[in-house]
Write a protein that holds these residues in place. Sequence first.
Motif, mmCIF file in Angstrom:
data_model
loop_
_atom_site.group_PDB
_atom_site.id
_atom_site.type_symbol
_atom_site.label_atom_id
_atom_site.label_comp_id
_atom_site.label_asym_id
_atom_site.label_seq_id
_atom_site.Cartn_x
_atom_site.Cartn_y
_atom_site.Cartn_z
ATOM 1 N N GLU A 14 28.654 -28.199 -46.500
ATOM 2 C CA GLU A 14 29.916 -28.775 -46.020
ATOM 3 C C GLU A 14 30.058 -30.240 -46.439
ATOM 4 O O GLU A 14 31.127 -30.675 -46.865
ATOM 5 N N ALA A 15 28.978 -31.004 -46.328
ATOM 6 C CA ALA A 15 29.010 -32.410 -46.756
ATOM 7 C C ALA A 15 29.281 -32.488 -48.255
ATOM 8 O O ALA A 15 30.064 -33.326 -48.712
ATOM 9 N N GLY A 16 28.656 -31.628 -49.020
ATOM 10 C CA GLY A 16 28.863 -31.617 -50.468
ATOM 11 C C GLY A 16 30.297 -31.303 -50.840
ATOM 12 O O GLY A 16 30.876 -31.929 -51.728
ATOM 13 N N LYS A 17 30.889 -30.342 -50.149
ATOM 14 C CA LYS A 17 32.294 -29.995 -50.398
ATOM 15 C C LYS A 17 33.195 -31.185 -50.083
ATOM 16 O O LYS A 17 34.087 -31.529 -50.863
ATOM 17 N N PHE A 18 32.956 -31.842 -48.964
ATOM 18 C CA PHE A 18 33.726 -33.034 -48.585
ATOM 19 C C PHE A 18 33.602 -34.114 -49.658
ATOM 20 O O PHE A 18 34.601 -34.710 -50.075
ATOM 21 N N LEU A 19 32.390 -34.377 -50.107
ATOM 22 C CA LEU A 19 32.160 -35.419 -51.110
ATOM 23 C C LEU A 19 32.889 -35.107 -52.414
ATOM 24 O O LEU A 19 33.559 -35.975 -52.978
ATOM 25 N N GLU A 20 32.729 -33.886 -52.884
ATOM 26 C CA GLU A 20 33.343 -33.531 -54.161
ATOM 27 C C GLU A 20 34.858 -33.452 -54.058
ATOM 28 O O GLU A 20 35.565 -33.905 -54.964
ATOM 29 N N ASP A 21 35.388 -32.912 -52.958
ATOM 30 C CA ASP A 21 36.848 -32.841 -52.778
ATOM 31 C C ASP A 21 37.489 -34.217 -52.740
ATOM 32 O O ASP A 21 38.640 -34.383 -53.148
ATOM 33 N N ASN A 22 36.759 -35.209 -52.247
ATOM 34 C CA ASN A 22 37.301 -36.564 -52.105
ATOM 35 C C ASN A 22 36.767 -37.536 -53.150
ATOM 36 O O ASN A 22 36.967 -38.747 -53.032
ATOM 37 N N GLU A 23 36.092 -37.013 -54.159
ATOM 38 C CA GLU A 23 35.534 -37.818 -55.257
ATOM 39 C C GLU A 23 34.634 -38.941 -54.751
ATOM 40 O O GLU A 23 34.671 -40.066 -55.246
ATOM 41 N N LEU A 24 33.830 -38.607 -53.742
ATOM 42 C CA LEU A 24 32.917 -39.585 -53.145
ATOM 43 C C LEU A 24 31.461 -39.337 -53.528
ATOM 44 O O LEU A 24 30.592 -40.111 -53.147
ATOM 45 N N GLY A 25 31.207 -38.272 -54.259
ATOM 46 C CA GLY A 25 29.833 -37.971 -54.644
ATOM 47 C C GLY A 25 29.690 -36.548 -55.117
ATOM 48 O O GLY A 25 30.665 -35.887 -55.467
ATOM 49 N N ASP A 74 22.684 -47.876 -55.929
ATOM 50 C CA ASP A 74 23.461 -47.019 -56.820
ATOM 51 C C ASP A 74 24.094 -45.828 -56.104
ATOM 52 O O ASP A 74 25.193 -45.415 -56.441
ATOM 53 N N CYS A 75 23.382 -45.241 -55.161
ATOM 54 C CA CYS A 75 23.901 -44.081 -54.435
ATOM 55 C C CYS A 75 23.055 -43.857 -53.189
ATOM 56 O O CYS A 75 22.003 -44.468 -53.020
ATOM 57 N N GLY A 76 23.538 -42.965 -52.325
ATOM 58 C CA GLY A 76 22.811 -42.617 -51.118
ATOM 59 C C GLY A 76 22.551 -41.122 -51.078
ATOM 60 O O GLY A 76 23.267 -40.338 -51.702
ATOM 61 N N LEU A 77 21.523 -40.728 -50.355
ATOM 62 C CA LEU A 77 21.179 -39.317 -50.191
ATOM 63 C C LEU A 77 21.441 -38.897 -48.753
ATOM 64 O O LEU A 77 21.050 -39.595 -47.818
ATOM 65 N N ALA A 78 22.087 -37.750 -48.594
ATOM 66 C CA ALA A 78 22.316 -37.195 -47.266
ATOM 67 C C ALA A 78 21.948 -35.722 -47.312
ATOM 68 O O ALA A 78 22.323 -35.018 -48.240
ATOM 69 N N GLY A 79 21.211 -35.271 -46.342
ATOM 70 C CA GLY A 79 20.822 -33.871 -46.300
ATOM 71 C C GLY A 79 19.332 -33.716 -46.076
ATOM 72 O O GLY A 79 18.706 -34.541 -45.399
ATOM 73 N N THR A 80 18.771 -32.693 -46.677
ATOM 74 C CA THR A 80 17.369 -32.367 -46.476
ATOM 75 C C THR A 80 16.784 -31.813 -47.773
ATOM 76 O O THR A 80 17.493 -31.149 -48.536
ATOM 77 N N PRO A 81 15.506 -32.083 -48.050
ATOM 78 C CA PRO A 81 14.924 -31.626 -49.320
ATOM 79 C C PRO A 81 14.792 -30.104 -49.437
ATOM 80 O O PRO A 81 14.629 -29.584 -50.527
ATOM 81 N N TYR A 82 14.874 -29.406 -48.335
ATOM 82 C CA TYR A 82 14.810 -27.946 -48.372
ATOM 83 C C TYR A 82 15.885 -27.393 -47.428
ATOM 84 O O TYR A 82 16.303 -28.070 -46.487
ATOM 85 N N PRO A 83 16.358 -26.190 -47.692
ATOM 86 C CA PRO A 83 17.467 -25.644 -46.887
ATOM 87 C C PRO A 83 17.119 -25.513 -45.403
ATOM 88 O O PRO A 83 16.069 -24.986 -45.048
#
Length: 125
Positions: free
Chosen positions: A59-70, A21-30
Amino acid sequence: KIELKMPMLYNELIQEMSQYDCGLAGTPYPLKDFTDSMPNKLFEYVAAGIPVIAVNSKEAGKFLEDNELGLSVSDASEVPMAMERLRDHSVKSSRWKFTMESEIPSLLHLYGDLCAPQQRYISQI
């Protein structure tokens, strides 16, 4: 439902990921290292055609939302809600501009330009 898989060959990875359904990228804590990062995994999920949730990765979140990828979330506790929002979200059309296949016309044009002068030179000999 989260499912962990055994390691697999890279050529099997994209096809396998496309079934989820989806993938996770990043880390559970900052973490400072993830603030401005664009993890490879993000682009693998995009190649697989599934939306991505960026966790603590601005930055990844901004990229995803700007490009409607997540979506982007700032806390791991927000992942279930983001998964629900992405349930019927398709990235297949949005992801095209980030694939190698989308570059083929440009590459063919470049190769044509590079080969054309050589062909003219050869015909003059």
